[in-house]
Design an enzyme around this catalytic site. Structure first.
Site, PDB file in Angstrom:
ATOM      1  N   GLY A  21      33.692  33.172  37.662  1.00  0.00           N
ATOM      2  CA  GLY A  21      33.841  34.196  36.626  1.00  0.00           C
ATOM      3  C   GLY A  21      33.731  35.607  37.172  1.00  0.00           C
ATOM      4  CB  ALA A  24      39.784  35.974  40.576  1.00  0.00           C
ATOM      5  CB  SER A  47      26.623  30.188  38.921  1.00  0.00           C
ATOM      6  OG  SER A  47      25.341  30.508  39.364  1.00  0.00           O
ATOM      7  CB  VAL A  55      33.193  45.730  46.021  1.00  0.00           C
ATOM      8  CG1 VAL A  55      31.984  46.511  46.431  1.00  0.00           C
ATOM      9  CG2 VAL A  55      33.261  44.412  46.744  1.00  0.00           C
ATOM     10  CB  ALA A  58      40.890  51.630  43.916  1.00  0.00           C
ATOM     11  CE  LYS A  86      44.658  54.165  43.962  1.00  0.00           C
ATOM     12  NZ  LYS A  86      44.505  52.829  44.558  1.00  0.00           N
ATOM     13  CB  THR A 350      46.783  44.920  47.574  1.00  0.00           C
ATOM     14  OG1 THR A 350      45.983  44.852  48.758  1.00  0.00           O
ATOM     15  CG2 THR A 350      47.839  45.979  47.722  1.00  0.00           C
ATOM     16  CB  ILE A 352      42.557  43.901  41.128  1.00  0.00           C
ATOM     17  CG1 ILE A 352      41.054  43.858  41.419  1.00  0.00           C
ATOM     18  CG2 ILE A 352      42.826  43.777  39.628  1.00  0.00           C
ATOM     19  CD1 ILE A 352      40.234  44.989  40.838  1.00  0.00           C
TER      20      ILE A 352
HETATM   21  P1  FAD Z   1      33.899  36.821  43.072  1.00  0.00           P
HETATM   22  O1  FAD Z   1      33.703  38.115  42.410  1.00  0.00           O
HETATM   23  O2  FAD Z   1      33.077  36.527  44.285  1.00  0.00           O
HETATM   24  O3  FAD Z   1      33.640  35.710  41.987  1.00  0.00           O
HETATM   25  C1  FAD Z   1      33.355  34.371  42.339  1.00  0.00           C
HETATM   26  C2  FAD Z   1      32.848  33.641  41.125  1.00  0.00           C
HETATM   27  O4  FAD Z   1      32.667  32.269  41.446  1.00  0.00           O
HETATM   28  C3  FAD Z   1      31.507  34.153  40.603  1.00  0.00           C
HETATM   29  O5  FAD Z   1      31.494  34.151  39.200  1.00  0.00           O
HETATM   30  C4  FAD Z   1      30.532  33.119  41.121  1.00  0.00           C
HETATM   31  O6  FAD Z   1      29.382  33.023  40.340  1.00  0.00           O
HETATM   32  C5  FAD Z   1      31.381  31.860  41.017  1.00  0.00           C
HETATM   33  N1  FAD Z   1      30.927  30.769  41.858  1.00  0.00           N
HETATM   34  C6  FAD Z   1      30.978  30.664  43.193  1.00  0.00           C
HETATM   35  N2  FAD Z   1      30.423  29.509  43.593  1.00  0.00           N
HETATM   36  C7  FAD Z   1      30.016  28.869  42.473  1.00  0.00           C
HETATM   37  C8  FAD Z   1      29.376  27.629  42.199  1.00  0.00           C
HETATM   38  N3  FAD Z   1      28.993  26.790  43.166  1.00  0.00           N
HETATM   39  N4  FAD Z   1      29.123  27.306  40.922  1.00  0.00           N
HETATM   40  C9  FAD Z   1      29.476  28.125  39.901  1.00  0.00           C
HETATM   41  N5  FAD Z   1      30.085  29.307  40.097  1.00  0.00           N
HETATM   42  C10 FAD Z   1      30.341  29.663  41.359  1.00  0.00           C
HETATM   43  N6  FAD Z   1      40.182  44.826  45.177  1.00  0.00           N
HETATM   44  C11 FAD Z   1      40.939  45.775  44.602  1.00  0.00           C
HETATM   45  O7  FAD Z   1      41.933  45.445  43.940  1.00  0.00           O
HETATM   46  N7  FAD Z   1      40.620  47.088  44.735  1.00  0.00           N
HETATM   47  C12 FAD Z   1      39.587  47.514  45.497  1.00  0.00           C
HETATM   48  O8  FAD Z   1      39.322  48.709  45.568  1.00  0.00           O
HETATM   49  C13 FAD Z   1      38.814  46.538  46.168  1.00  0.00           C
HETATM   50  N8  FAD Z   1      37.783  46.884  46.966  1.00  0.00           N
HETATM   51  C14 FAD Z   1      37.102  45.915  47.635  1.00  0.00           C
HETATM   52  C15 FAD Z   1      36.105  46.278  48.549  1.00  0.00           C
HETATM   53  C16 FAD Z   1      35.445  45.298  49.280  1.00  0.00           C
HETATM   54  C17 FAD Z   1      34.410  45.688  50.293  1.00  0.00           C
HETATM   55  C18 FAD Z   1      35.724  43.922  49.055  1.00  0.00           C
HETATM   56  C19 FAD Z   1      34.987  42.849  49.801  1.00  0.00           C
HETATM   57  C20 FAD Z   1      36.694  43.566  48.141  1.00  0.00           C
HETATM   58  C21 FAD Z   1      37.393  44.542  47.441  1.00  0.00           C
HETATM   59  N9  FAD Z   1      38.400  44.193  46.547  1.00  0.00           N
HETATM   60  C22 FAD Z   1      39.151  45.171  45.956  1.00  0.00           C
HETATM   61  C23 FAD Z   1      38.640  42.791  46.225  1.00  0.00           C
HETATM   62  C24 FAD Z   1      37.999  42.457  44.874  1.00  0.00           C
HETATM   63  O9  FAD Z   1      36.620  42.689  44.932  1.00  0.00           O
HETATM   64  C25 FAD Z   1      38.248  41.005  44.510  1.00  0.00           C
HETATM   65  O10 FAD Z   1      39.602  40.703  44.638  1.00  0.00           O
HETATM   66  C26 FAD Z   1      37.853  40.743  43.084  1.00  0.00           C
HETATM   67  O11 FAD Z   1      36.571  41.183  42.814  1.00  0.00           O
HETATM   68  C27 FAD Z   1      37.959  39.277  42.772  1.00  0.00           C
HETATM   69  O12 FAD Z   1      36.902  38.557  43.277  1.00  0.00           O
HETATM   70  P2  FAD Z   1      36.802  37.031  42.857  1.00  0.00           P
HETATM   71  O13 FAD Z   1      36.732  36.932  41.389  1.00  0.00           O
HETATM   72  O14 FAD Z   1      37.870  36.279  43.558  1.00  0.00           O
HETATM   73  O15 FAD Z   1      35.426  36.570  43.534  1.00  0.00           O
END
Ligand code: FAD
Length: 504
Positions: A21, A24, A47, A55, A58, A86, A350, A352
């Site tokens: 959650g 993505a 969780s 993070v 942008a 932006k 890129t 998001i």
């Molecule tokens: P996460 O936010 O890590 O979410 C993972 C989810 O899975 C969480 O809810 C977690 O609780 C759950 N989960 C994991 N394991 C388990 C489990 N065993 N049981 C239950 N739940 C679980 N993108 C941009 O577009 N613009 C930006 O400016 C940008 N800046 C960034 C800067 C940095 C330094 C980094 C590292 C990334 C950046 N990004 C940026 C990328 C952006 O942060 C991610 O693409 C976005 O937040 C999506 O993350 P996610 O949902 O894939 O993963």
């Protein structure tokens, strides 16, 4: 290529499970719910104990389409996410120290027929025109004056394309509210085991630490860099791109709001990486991205803390990563979306967008009558090209540099480039033309600004730019420059716009 798992493959999709959650997970759940709520049931598992990467602040302009499709009210969205406008990214010290350029969401000039504007500009430049390419771009003019307003126009010459800076945790929360209201079931818990079908290898259910079983027909892996389903369970391998993008660490810190918020992101290059500054209405997002082979954590921390424009409001967080992508983003009944599908450093904001485009692609190929290998193959081919074109665009910033202050920048200049990128650079250098790839999210104007900003000046321009007599060309350039100034009279200082439009 036929998948062996035909029995499960032909099962209609009635239940979609989103694992994770973060941004993505909630973007996926919200959009799938909006489009498919009559067809499928959607359950999201996340969780709070594990949390999100937190993070990612942008974005690029297509996020507007995503929000509009969900029926999001822009003012409410900006208010709830502490968002700002932006218009561009300003790149400082990238070409060489002390040098700056903008990659804006606008397009310089106007359509003059026959060939792109840059050819006319190049000819005029040879004839003595002193204005830069950017002087013909409204987004740049707005950035320079730190202003913005929404312009109501049908004329592309006056358009001011924009995206947002926002607090990604608040965006997730905002989408969650909407998705749950629309019928998405949210389950809190830690996924401990994942059951697969012995015969097909398809995922059948997720088992939580409290014993709850969550069954589904199709699973969206949004578990972040853990990639619990696609990599850890189905064993899809990760393609490592650190040979092209060696940065592997980020330090992130939030700081107090600036007196004045800028309508653009800052990207400031340092000895072995770069620093971001993202202005929100309540605080700034900051961080440094670097390669640990060239810079220690302590040096990176000193560089970041020494270059903050306001006081920190939280502790520094370290995030390690490996640039690359999962070799398949759809395998069996799992689609990886978000960080589980790969990581590209946030230089061009890129990630998001990649989430958005993965969900839209899935919707186009949604297997409601059962999973078909042809859809999987097409999905995987398109995502591969999309990831690769973004990777190449990011590499471009590093490889064309004139910095002589560290081994890092020297080594980046010597990289062996993918054929497509090398060809793109060579063609632009020699004839001033840019070729588009169908799945490249960055269009000509983006490549143009970054190639010229990094210091490539084409040796030639298209002969069609000779169609206009010399004086007429200079008059036309003057007219376009004047036209681009016209909307400036309607602009407001960025903070004033936010206050007036959003009410904060
Ligand atoms: P996460 O936010 O890590 O979410 C993972 C989810 O899975 C969480 O809810 C977690 O609780 C759950 N989960 C994991 N394991 C388990 C489990 N065993 N049981 C239950 N739940 C679980 N993108 C941009 O577009 N613009 C930006 O400016 C940008 N800046 C960034 C800067 C940095 C330094 C980094 C590292 C990334 C950046 N990004 C940026 C990328 C952006 O942060 C991610 O693409 C976005 O937040 C999506 O993350 P996610 O949902 O894939 O993963």
């Amino acid at each position: 290529m036929q998948d062996s798992s035909t029995s499960t493959a032909h099962k209609p999709i009635k239940k979609v499970v989103v694992a994770g959650g973060g941004t993505a997970g909630w973007m996926a759940a919200a959009l799938l719910q909006k489009v498919l709520h009559k067809e499928v049931e959607i359950e999201l598992v996340e969780s709070e104990d594990i949390g999100i990467v937190g993070v990612g602040e942008a974005t690029i302009p297509p996020i507007q389409t995503f929000n509009q499709f969900l029926g999001v009210d822009e003012k409410e969205f900006l208010r709830e996410t502490n968002g700002t406008i932006k218009l561009a990214i300003k790149f400082d010290n990238w070409k060489k120290q002390g040098d700056s350029y903008f990659h804006t969401f606008g397009a310089p000039g106007a359509n003059l027929g026959f060939c792109n504007f840059q050819h006319y500009w190049l000819r005029a430049h040879h004839q003595g025109l002193t204005q830069s390419l950017w002087d013909f771009d409204i987004n740049y003019l707005c950035c320079k004056s730190e202003v913005f307003n929404k312009i109501n126009t049908q004329n592309p010459v006056y358009e001011v394309p924009y995206a947002y800076h926002f607090d990604s945790a608040l965006y997730g929360r905002y989408l969650r509210k909407r998705a749950e209201k629309g019928g998405v079931k949210r389950t809190e818990g830690i996924i401990e085991h994942i059951q697969t079908d012995n015969e097909t290898g398809y995922i059948q259910s997720l088992q939580l630490s409290n014993g709850t079983q969550i069954q589904g027909d199709l699973f969206i892996d949004c578990t972040g860099t853990r990639a619990l389903l696609i990599q850890q369970t189905l064993g899809v391998e990760y393609e490592d791109w650190s040979n092209l993008l060696p940065a592997n660490t980020a330090l992130a810190v939030q700081t107090e709001r600036f007196d004045k918020t800028l309508p653009y992101t800052r990207s400031i290059a340092h000895k072995a990486g770069w620093q971001w500054r993202i202005p929100l209405t309540h605080r700034n997002g900051n961080g440094i991205v670097f390669c640990s082979d060239y810079l220690s954590d302590e040096e990176a921390e000193q560089t970041l803390l020494g270059n903050l424009a306001s006081a920190p409001v939280n502790d520094l967080r370290k995030i390690s990563f490996k640039t690359g992508r999962t070799q398949k983003q759809w395998h069996k009944n799992v689609i990886a979306v978000g960080l589980s599908s790969g990581f590209l450093e946030p230089l061009e904001s890129t990630s998001i967008h990649l989430i958005q485009s993965a969900i839209v692609r899935l919707l186009k190929l949604f297997p409601h009558q059962g999973i078909k290998q042809s859809a999987i193959d097409l999905y995987n081919e398109e995502s591969k090209v999309e990831y690769e074109t973004i990777r190449d665009f990011i590499v471009l910033h590093y490889v064309v540099n004139e910095r002589d202050d560290s081994d890092f920048w020297h080594d980046m200049r010597a990289l062996k480039l993918p054929h497509r990128l090398q060809q793109k650079i060579d063609v632009f250098k020699e004839v001033g033309t840019i070729f588009n790839d169908q799945h490249d999210i960055f269009r000509d104007a983006s490549w143009l600004q970054v190639m010229m900003g990094q210091g490539i000046m084409p040796q030639d321009y298209h002969p069609a730019a000779n169609v206009l007599p010399e004086q007429q060309l200079m008059d036309t350039m003057a007219k376009i420059a004047t036209a681009k100034q016209q909307p400036m009279t309607q602009m407001l200082p960025h903070d004033e716009f936010i206050k007036k439009y959003v009410g904060v």
